[in-house]
Design an enzyme around this catalytic site. Structure first.
Site, PDB file in Angstrom:
ATOM      1  N   ARG A   3       0.831  -1.221   0.000  1.00 45.33           N
ATOM      2  CA  ARG A   3       0.000   0.000   0.000  1.00 45.33           C
ATOM      3  C   ARG A   3       0.858   1.259   0.000  1.00 45.33           C
ATOM      4  O   ARG A   3       0.486   2.277   0.615  1.00 45.33           O
ATOM      5  CB  ARG A   3      -0.962   0.021   1.189  1.00 45.33           C
ATOM      6  CG  ARG A   3      -1.732  -1.250   1.412  1.00 45.33           C
ATOM      7  CD  ARG A   3      -2.459  -1.742   0.199  1.00 45.33           C
ATOM      8  NE  ARG A   3      -3.192  -2.977   0.481  1.00 45.33           N
ATOM      9  CZ  ARG A   3      -3.858  -3.656  -0.463  1.00 45.33           C
ATOM     10  NH1 ARG A   3      -3.867  -3.246  -1.715  1.00 45.33           N
ATOM     11  NH2 ARG A   3      -4.504  -4.750  -0.153  1.00 45.33           N
ATOM     12  N   GLU A  36      -4.278   3.555  15.498  1.00 42.24           N
ATOM     13  CA  GLU A  36      -3.558   3.407  14.222  1.00 42.24           C
ATOM     14  C   GLU A  36      -4.337   4.096  13.113  1.00 42.24           C
ATOM     15  O   GLU A  36      -5.479   3.749  12.823  1.00 42.24           O
ATOM     16  CB  GLU A  36      -3.364   1.915  13.900  1.00 42.24           C
ATOM     17  CG  GLU A  36      -2.654   1.664  12.579  1.00 42.24           C
ATOM     18  CD  GLU A  36      -2.402   0.168  12.299  1.00 42.24           C
ATOM     19  OE1 GLU A  36      -2.070  -0.573  13.245  1.00 42.24           O
ATOM     20  OE2 GLU A  36      -2.548  -0.254  11.139  1.00 42.24           O
ATOM     21  N   GLU A  57      -4.602   4.176   0.858  1.00 40.15           N
ATOM     22  CA  GLU A  57      -5.053   2.941   0.216  1.00 40.15           C
ATOM     23  C   GLU A  57      -6.474   3.071  -0.337  1.00 40.15           C
ATOM     24  O   GLU A  57      -6.772   2.580  -1.414  1.00 40.15           O
ATOM     25  CB  GLU A  57      -4.978   1.792   1.237  1.00 40.15           C
ATOM     26  CG  GLU A  57      -5.506   0.482   0.714  1.00 40.15           C
ATOM     27  CD  GLU A  57      -5.404  -0.639   1.753  1.00 40.15           C
ATOM     28  OE1 GLU A  57      -4.846  -0.406   2.843  1.00 40.15           O
ATOM     29  OE2 GLU A  57      -5.885  -1.747   1.455  1.00 40.15           O
ATOM     30  N   ARG A  89      -1.554  -5.622  17.577  1.00 35.53           N
ATOM     31  CA  ARG A  89      -2.681  -5.088  16.801  1.00 35.53           C
ATOM     32  C   ARG A  89      -3.988  -5.837  17.074  1.00 35.53           C
ATOM     33  O   ARG A  89      -3.993  -7.060  17.247  1.00 35.53           O
ATOM     34  CB  ARG A  89      -2.377  -5.148  15.309  1.00 35.53           C
ATOM     35  CG  ARG A  89      -1.278  -4.197  14.908  1.00 35.53           C
ATOM     36  CD  ARG A  89      -0.940  -4.396  13.453  1.00 35.53           C
ATOM     37  NE  ARG A  89      -1.583  -3.463  12.566  1.00 35.53           N
ATOM     38  CZ  ARG A  89      -2.120  -3.799  11.399  1.00 35.53           C
ATOM     39  NH1 ARG A  89      -2.160  -5.043  11.000  1.00 35.53           N
ATOM     40  NH2 ARG A  89      -2.642  -2.864  10.614  1.00 35.53           N
ATOM     41  N   HIS A 107     -16.125   0.090   1.952  1.00 32.38           N
ATOM     42  CA  HIS A 107     -15.590  -1.142   1.372  1.00 32.38           C
ATOM     43  C   HIS A 107     -16.290  -1.482   0.055  1.00 32.38           C
ATOM     44  O   HIS A 107     -16.759  -2.599  -0.149  1.00 32.38           O
ATOM     45  CB  HIS A 107     -15.765  -2.294   2.382  1.00 32.38           C
ATOM     46  CG  HIS A 107     -14.754  -3.383   2.215  1.00 32.38           C
ATOM     47  ND1 HIS A 107     -14.738  -4.218   1.122  1.00 32.38           N
ATOM     48  CD2 HIS A 107     -13.720  -3.794   2.994  1.00 32.38           C
ATOM     49  CE1 HIS A 107     -13.750  -5.097   1.240  1.00 32.38           C
ATOM     50  NE2 HIS A 107     -13.110  -4.846   2.370  1.00 32.38           N
ATOM     51  N   ASN A 152       2.879  -7.462   7.876  1.00 35.22           N
ATOM     52  CA  ASN A 152       2.907  -8.797   7.257  1.00 35.22           C
ATOM     53  C   ASN A 152       4.395  -9.134   7.163  1.00 35.22           C
ATOM     54  O   ASN A 152       5.022  -8.947   6.134  1.00 35.22           O
ATOM     55  CB  ASN A 152       2.262  -8.783   5.874  1.00 35.22           C
ATOM     56  CG  ASN A 152       0.773  -8.505   5.954  1.00 35.22           C
ATOM     57  OD1 ASN A 152       0.121  -8.788   6.957  1.00 35.22           O
ATOM     58  ND2 ASN A 152       0.224  -7.945   4.892  1.00 35.22           N
ATOM     59  N   LYS A 173       1.157  -8.249  14.090  1.00 29.50           N
ATOM     60  CA  LYS A 173      -0.145  -8.558  13.490  1.00 29.50           C
ATOM     61  C   LYS A 173      -0.294 -10.067  13.593  1.00 29.50           C
ATOM     62  O   LYS A 173       0.459 -10.815  12.960  1.00 29.50           O
ATOM     63  CB  LYS A 173      -0.156  -8.116  12.030  1.00 29.50           C
ATOM     64  CG  LYS A 173      -1.372  -8.570  11.227  1.00 29.50           C
ATOM     65  CD  LYS A 173      -1.312  -8.032   9.785  1.00 29.50           C
ATOM     66  CE  LYS A 173      -2.488  -8.504   8.949  1.00 29.50           C
ATOM     67  NZ  LYS A 173      -2.449  -7.933   7.574  1.00 29.50           N
ATOM     68  N   TRP A 215     -15.010 -10.199   2.258  1.00 25.13           N
ATOM     69  CA  TRP A 215     -14.139  -9.533   1.290  1.00 25.13           C
ATOM     70  C   TRP A 215     -14.955  -8.875   0.175  1.00 25.13           C
ATOM     71  O   TRP A 215     -14.433  -8.110  -0.620  1.00 25.13           O
ATOM     72  CB  TRP A 215     -13.144 -10.542   0.691  1.00 25.13           C
ATOM     73  CG  TRP A 215     -12.007 -10.869   1.609  1.00 25.13           C
ATOM     74  CD1 TRP A 215     -11.709 -10.238   2.782  1.00 25.13           C
ATOM     75  CD2 TRP A 215     -11.015 -11.900   1.454  1.00 25.13           C
ATOM     76  NE1 TRP A 215     -10.596 -10.809   3.362  1.00 25.13           N
ATOM     77  CE2 TRP A 215     -10.145 -11.841   2.568  1.00 25.13           C
ATOM     78  CE3 TRP A 215     -10.777 -12.877   0.479  1.00 25.13           C
ATOM     79  CZ2 TRP A 215      -9.064 -12.707   2.731  1.00 25.13           C
ATOM     80  CZ3 TRP A 215      -9.693 -13.737   0.649  1.00 25.13           C
ATOM     81  CH2 TRP A 215      -8.844 -13.651   1.757  1.00 25.13           C
ATOM     82  N   GLU A 257      -5.676 -12.071   8.529  1.00 26.30           N
ATOM     83  CA  GLU A 257      -5.357 -12.140   7.104  1.00 26.30           C
ATOM     84  C   GLU A 257      -4.199 -13.095   6.830  1.00 26.30           C
ATOM     85  O   GLU A 257      -3.250 -12.765   6.127  1.00 26.30           O
ATOM     86  CB  GLU A 257      -5.065 -10.734   6.563  1.00 26.30           C
ATOM     87  CG  GLU A 257      -6.240  -9.795   6.768  1.00 26.30           C
ATOM     88  CD  GLU A 257      -6.051  -8.406   6.163  1.00 26.30           C
ATOM     89  OE1 GLU A 257      -4.913  -7.961   6.043  1.00 26.30           O
ATOM     90  OE2 GLU A 257      -7.079  -7.799   5.812  1.00 26.30           O
ATOM     91  N   ASP A 311     -11.679  -0.993   8.129  1.00 26.62           N
ATOM     92  CA  ASP A 311     -10.342  -0.924   7.570  1.00 26.62           C
ATOM     93  C   ASP A 311     -10.027   0.401   6.860  1.00 26.62           C
ATOM     94  O   ASP A 311      -9.994   0.436   5.636  1.00 26.62           O
ATOM     95  CB  ASP A 311     -10.143  -2.079   6.577  1.00 26.62           C
ATOM     96  CG  ASP A 311      -8.694  -2.243   6.194  1.00 26.62           C
ATOM     97  OD1 ASP A 311      -7.849  -1.614   6.821  1.00 26.62           O
ATOM     98  OD2 ASP A 311      -8.422  -3.014   5.255  1.00 26.62           O
TER      99      ASP A 311
END
Ligand code: GCW
Length: 698
Positions: free
Chosen positions: A164, A383, A389, A320, A517, A206, A283, A539, A287, A361
């Site tokens: 991102r 956060e 993004e 997180r 979203h 990640n 994290k 999703w 995901e 998100d």
């Protein structure tokens, strides 16, 4: 006579030359640290000796235009200042005091604070004060940060890509570190120190296990050495399964003594190299990331294991709360609260739970996350995502100050009226010593750091609000514009006006009235409200808007997922009724018929259309405002901004048209009279595909 006239013309040309100085190329590299030109004529004296104090003085010599008084930099405990009896009690370790006072019989500008770092912040504050027009001869200013940990999260991968990230490759050249320390690292630290940012997480949440191996620890150490004199600590994102991948253990179970010992030894190894290492960001079980739940342990058990490993070194863990599971059929917006709230009181003292501003998100608008205020025994970090993004990547002009402000000011009502998110995270509501705020960085190797001039303002606004969450977005926009473009009020006023309208414009053209979203899959670039075929239900955009012939919106009241019950009763009560829910969040909480009557008297459908149109119109308005400052801003930054505004205008229209085409295919309603039809049919919008859009994880 002739000669005189020539001379006059000459003077005019020289004057014009000055006035049109902005026409010179400016690539945006200097950020808010534009040098004053020639080295400062001001006398700058440092009392005491340290690398940080020297740097503070160097900043002043570089950036301070001639000041009316000589400047003295000194720590508050320095005997040189004793006679002044300065009021430094409330400054803490990082607060600064700027005061014009008589020192040794001379009128002097004093820059002081209890630590070298505080003096450094004071030096930057003095430069800021000058660039924003303060009268330095009469200055008397003190300021201490309200939040302890003011941290940027880099989602930078070890292969140089940035998740991102829309401003080029990672700033960290992992390959040439630790031997080569790119001078940009120093400039990066300067820019951050100017805002008071005091922590940087180097790698993506990640996380790759390799970031915890000796070669990468050495690279992190090299960066830590660059950052240290600027008051900035480094942190690492830790992959929970690293004991298996790096340590070759069979398990990463947090209750397994071998695993605990591995993390302890790993932490000791890191601290041997980086004695002021900040700690870990994790994290977990989100995901696809590994975590304690893989071993049927709680998030607290996972966090506490890491916390025990870094505690002897005064390190911390930022854990997180961004979790949602494919196995959980409950509303995604509820899952973090459901999982974390019962863990209140179970986390070790050096753990902060890091919560995104909203429960889904980083959408252009989300109601504040229900976890804020709901875990009184746990220090909670907020956060934000600075990188855009969901707000048009680097190209769209979207100033996030108003988004940040809206969240920080939101009233959780946890301890009655005035229990704002800001007070939760600054530790004052529940009396926590640890407090923190994190922003996902929008920085890369682009020459202008953030992909566009106006994106720099989002980094700036984050830093300023991290220092003082009560500052207004408007004021921050103004001071940023003054330091970025200079003090011409025509430019400053225009920039501020554009900035202050910009985020709402993005909300309007991407998803008004609480929609969220609704973007394309994977890359998250452009509209995709029709998407319904992804493996995990949550999703799919259709999961979030639930539009059908009869209505639109996610019912989060008692008749639906009852997510409203996660808020304090005083808040929940308002949100339970569409008539007392802010219209800006209406469809987040309610499923309503298309002909629902809005406060304006219009139907919901008409109102939605009006918002989409307003969004596109606001971008057109920003374009014409920017035209008005042509020639007043240097050509390079002006042109890039103008081109990006054109892209934004095209894409705003695309978002509007694609969304309206889809909503009409669902509700079968006509557009209100006089409203332009979408340019293409729905099939055309659906056929657009962007597999190579930037910032996409791979
Ligand atoms: O917003 C989503 C992003 C992911 C990101 C994730 C997170 C780092 O699409 O790219 O992964 O959030 O915050 O963990």
């Amino acid at each position: 006579m002739m000669k005189k006239r020539l001379l006059t013309i000459g003077v005019c040309v020289a004057a014009l030359g000055l006035a049109s100085a902005p026409a010179l190329a400016n690539d945006g590299y200097d950020l808010w640290l534009a040098p004053a030109g020639s080295p400062s004529a001001t006398e700058i004296r440092v009392v005491g000796q340290s690398e940080t104090l020297d740097r503070a003085a160097a900043e002043l010599r570089r950036d301070l235009a001639a000041a009316p008084l000589p400047v003295v930099l000194a720590r508050a405990d320095d005997p040189a200042l004793a006679a002044l009896r300065l009021p430094t009690a409330a400054l803490g370790d990082e607060g600064y005091l700027l005061r014009a006072a008589t020192l040794d019989g001379r009128k002097t500008l004093i820059v002081t604070g209890k630590t070298d770092r505080a003096v450094l912040y004071g030096a930057f504050a003095l430069i800021r004060a000058q660039k924003t027009g303060a009268d330095l001869a009469a200055i008397d200013l003190q300021s201490a940060p309200k939040i302890g940990l003011r941290v940027l999260n880099h989602w930078d991968n070890l292969d140089g890509s940035v998740e991102r990230g829309y401003a080029g490759q990672s700033l960290w050249d992992w390959w040439t570190l630790p031997d080569f320390k790119d001078p940009r690292y120093t400039d990066y630290a300067r820019a951050n120190a100017a805002l008071g940012i005091n922590g940087i997480v180097l790698n993506n949440v990640n996380a790759k296990p390799e970031s915890l191996t000796a070669p990468y620890i050495a690279k992190a150490k090299a960066l830590a050495e660059v950052f240290r004199p600027w008051g900035i600590k480094v942190y690492l994102s830790a992959r929970f399964s690293a004991p298996i991948e790096v340590g070759h253990l069979k398990s990463a179970d947090p209750l397994d003594p071998e695993v605990q010992a591995w993390w302890k030894a790993k932490s000791d190894e890191i601290y041997r190299e980086i004695p002021d290492f900040g700690g870990f960001l994790v994290k977990a079980n989100s995901e696809g990331q590994p975590g304690p739940r893989d071993y049927h342990r709680s998030h607290a058990e996972g966090a506490n294991m890491l916390a025990a490993a870094v505690a002897p070194h005064n390190g911390i863990v930022m854990w997180r709360a961004f979790v949602y599971a494919e196995t959980d059929p409950d509303d995604r917006a509820k899952q973090a609260y459901t999982e974390f709230k019962p863990l209140d009181g179970k986390f070790a003292d050096n753990v902060l739970v890091q919560v995104k501003n909203g429960a889904i998100d980083f959408q252009p608008r989300e109601p504040f996350h229900p976890l804020f205020g709901a875990m009184p025994k746990t220090p909670m970090m907020l956060e934000f995502q600075i990188t855009k993004e969901y707000l048009g990547f680097a190209t769209h002009l979207a100033y996030l100050g108003p988004l940040f402000e809206e969240v920080l000011e939101a009233d959780t009502r946890a301890k009655g009226k005035g229990s704002t998110v800001a007070k939760v995270i600054d530790g004052s509501l529940y009396g926590h010593k640890l407090s923190g705020i994190a922003g996902v960085a929008n920085v890369g190797r682009d020459r202008d750091w953030s992909g566009s001039t106006f994106n720099q303002a989002n980094w700036y606004a984050f830093g300023r609000l991290a220092w003082d969450p009560t500052l207004s977005a408007d004021r921050i926009a103004r001071e940023w514009a003054q330091q970025t473009f200079g003090n011409d009020p025509r430019v400053v006023d225009t920039a501020v006006k554009m900035m202050m309208a910009s985020r709402e414009a993005v909300v309007d053209y991407t998803g008004p009235l609480g929609l969220a979203h609704v973007m394309g899959t994977g890359h998250h670039y452009g509209p995709g409200p029709w998407i319904s075929d992804l493996a995990r239900p949550e999703w799919n955009p259709v999961y979030y808007h639930k539009a059908d012939r009869d209505g639109i919106g996610f019912d989060r009241t008692k008749t639906g997922s009852n997510a409203v019950a996660q808020y304090e009763p005083a808040v929940a009560k308002l949100l339970a009724d569409p008539r007392t829910t802010p219209e800006s969040e209406l469809l987040w909480f309610h499923h309503l018929p298309w002909d629902w009557k809005m406060k304006s008297g219009r139907t919901l459908w008409q109102e939605m259309v009006a918002h989409y149109d307003r969004g596109v119109a606001t971008v057109a308005q920003m374009q014409s405002e920017w035209q008005g400052v042509k020639g007043l801003v240097d050509a390079e930054r002006w042109q890039k901004t103008a081109s990006y505004l054109q892209i934004q205008h095209n894409e705003a229209k695309w978002w509007r048209d694609a969304s309206l085409a889809y909503w009409m295919s669902v509700n079968g309603l006509p557009l209100p009279a006089g409203v332009a039809a979408p340019e293409h049919d729905l099939a055309w919008y659906k056929a657009q595909d962007f597999p190579l859009a930037p910032g996409h994880p791979h």
